[in-house]
Design a protein around this motif. Structure first.
Motif: not given
Length: 463
Positions: A118-120, A127-128, A158-159, A302-303
């Motif tokens: 998950p990316t909550p 974003p966490d 870019q992550t 996320f943006l």
């Protein structure tokens, strides 16, 4: 040097090898390339299972001991995924799929590392990536030359290049060019995960270098019948995944805003949308009481949050879609008042609490806000959802579907049209002197219903 003097070919290494791709695919399919899948949730377990049915050599890692124990016994904790229960049982029985609560153990055993955790989003809409960071740190402890790391979970662009790859360089003993990293987003929906993963859509692949892209393509071309779409780099692949969700969020916001014109225009906006969509350049989505799930309501952030580029359209779309539960409640109140009933004196039943029909998922479900707002206005709120066992997130008293006939509800709000609701005997409610005075149809699934109550369909108006 003769052929007999040549160093042995390590078929486990898909990255940075001169072995022909056909030979690599064969080695992968025959189980010579051990795979680890990190995260065995509602999308991770189907993914691990498709890998396992293809290569027969998969270890899944999840920190939840109950998930791992269930899997080790051949059970499946993910519900309502057609075919998954029997597939998992067969794979565990054949030892094609194993599980562990120790990600570092999985890292030591694997050559291909697939991350789908998950990316909550935090309360501040940030974003966490803490879970992702932890898993990448675990992978780094067992990373060896020739290994390939594949990121499937949605992340800010870019992550993969600037965070994942750099962390692996810093925390492993390897140098740039000795291992591969690629972003290969999951493109699956609940209730059809196996079908999607096996090849309903081509797999998108973008690596941090050309060799990463090539090696990842070898893997996914083997498991996906529709093949692979390679893009220029990992950041492009990350953007592809986000753009798919952002398009839907903005499009639904347009539909929802148009739906609010229903009363003033005096038309069924859905009819206008459906007719407009017969033109090939028009594809307006359906309006409704809100947008839920673990993807669309969160991906815009996320943006919006990590980058400086203004994104007023994305922010506005979120505001419009987030406003729909309140709009729905306003129509409940309007309907009750038209029948001489104060909302604080009313009994309201909400039908459908999950965010989507047939899917046991409540994240960002419109019903959460709807039940809370109705309760705050003083209504006695009851809820029916045949998929759920837990109702803590909702400000409502759960009841069984059959209880609706004896409740004497003043209003019924259909938010999520589960198939089970087709069994509701509306004619019995309609002829009951104590039957509901108001019916709110959030998804226009009751179009053919002849009901005497004040009925409002979102986009269709009152009748």
């Amino acid at each position: 040097m003769t052929d007999s003097d040549s160093p042995p070919i390590n078929l486990e290494s898909l990255y940075g090898t001169s072995v022909e791709e056909e030979t690599q695919q064969k080695a992968f399919s025959e189980g010579e390339v051990p795979v680890a899948v990190y995260g065995l949730g509602k999308m991770g377990l189907p993914l691990a299972s498709v890998f396992a049915e293809t290569c027969g050599n998969v270890i899944g890692a999840d920190i939840d001991p109950d998930v791992v124990a269930t899997l080790q016994d051949g059970g499946c904790h993910v519900k309502r995924e057609p075919g998954l229960d029997s597939l998992v049982a067969d794979l565990v029985d054949s030892r094609s799929l194993r599980a562990t609560t120790e990600p570092r153990e999985a890292s030591r055993d694997a050559s291909v590392h697939v991350v789908i955790v998950p990316t909550p989003i935090t309360d501040e809409k940030e974003p966490d990536l803490a879970i992702l960071d932890t898993v990448i740190g675990d992978i780094a402890t067992g990373l060896t030359e020739g290994d390939l790391v594949l990121i499937e979970c949605t992340v800010p662009p870019q992550t993969t290049e600037q965070r994942v790859f750099e962390q692996l360089l810093e925390e492993s003993d390897l140098e740039r060019g000795e291992f591969g990293v690629a972003f290969c987003p999951e493109r699956t929906s609940s209730g059809r995960a196996l079908k999607d993963i096996r090849g309903e859509y081509p797999k998108v692949v973008g690596g941090v270098d050309e060799e990463s892209t090539r090696a990842a393509s070898v893997i996914y071309d083997t498991i996906n019948s529709e093949g692979v779409l390679t893009v220029s780099n990992a950041t492009t692949a990350e953007a592809v995944k986000l753009f798919e969700g952002l398009y839907r969020d903005v499009n639904i916001a347009l539909a929802n805003e148009l739906a609010k014109f229903t009363d003033e225009l005096g038309i069924d906006v859905r009819e206008a949308i459906d007719t407009a969509n017969t033109q090939p350049f028009c594809h307006i989505h359906d309006p409704g009481p809100g947008v839920g799930g673990h993807c669309i309501p969160y991906y815009p952030y996320f943006l919006i949050k990590p980058f400086e580029t203004p994104s007023p359209l994305l922010s506005t779309a979120r505001e419009v879609n987030d406003s729909m539960p309140s709009f729905t409640v306003s129509k409940v109140r309007e309907g009750l008042e038209s029948q001489g009933i104060a909302i604080e004196d009313s009994t309201v039943v909400v039908l459908g609490l999950t965010y989507r029909p047939g899917v046991e998922e409540i994240r960002a479900s419109p019903s959460i806000s709807i039940t809370h707002e109705l309760t705050d206005l003083g209504a006695d709120v009851y809820a029916i959802d045949p998929l759920l066992d837990m109702f803590d997130a909702f400000e409502a008293q759960p009841i069984d579907q059959e209880d609706i006939y004896d409740l004497g509800a003043d209003a019924i709000v259909l938010v999520t049209p589960h198939k089970e609701f087709e069994a509701i005997r509306w004619e019995e409610l309609d002829t009951d002197p104590n039957g509901p005075a108001v019916l709110i149809d959030g998804r226009a699934t009751l179009d053919n219903l002849d009901f005497d109550a004040w009925t409002y369909t979102i986009s269709g108006g009152a009748r």
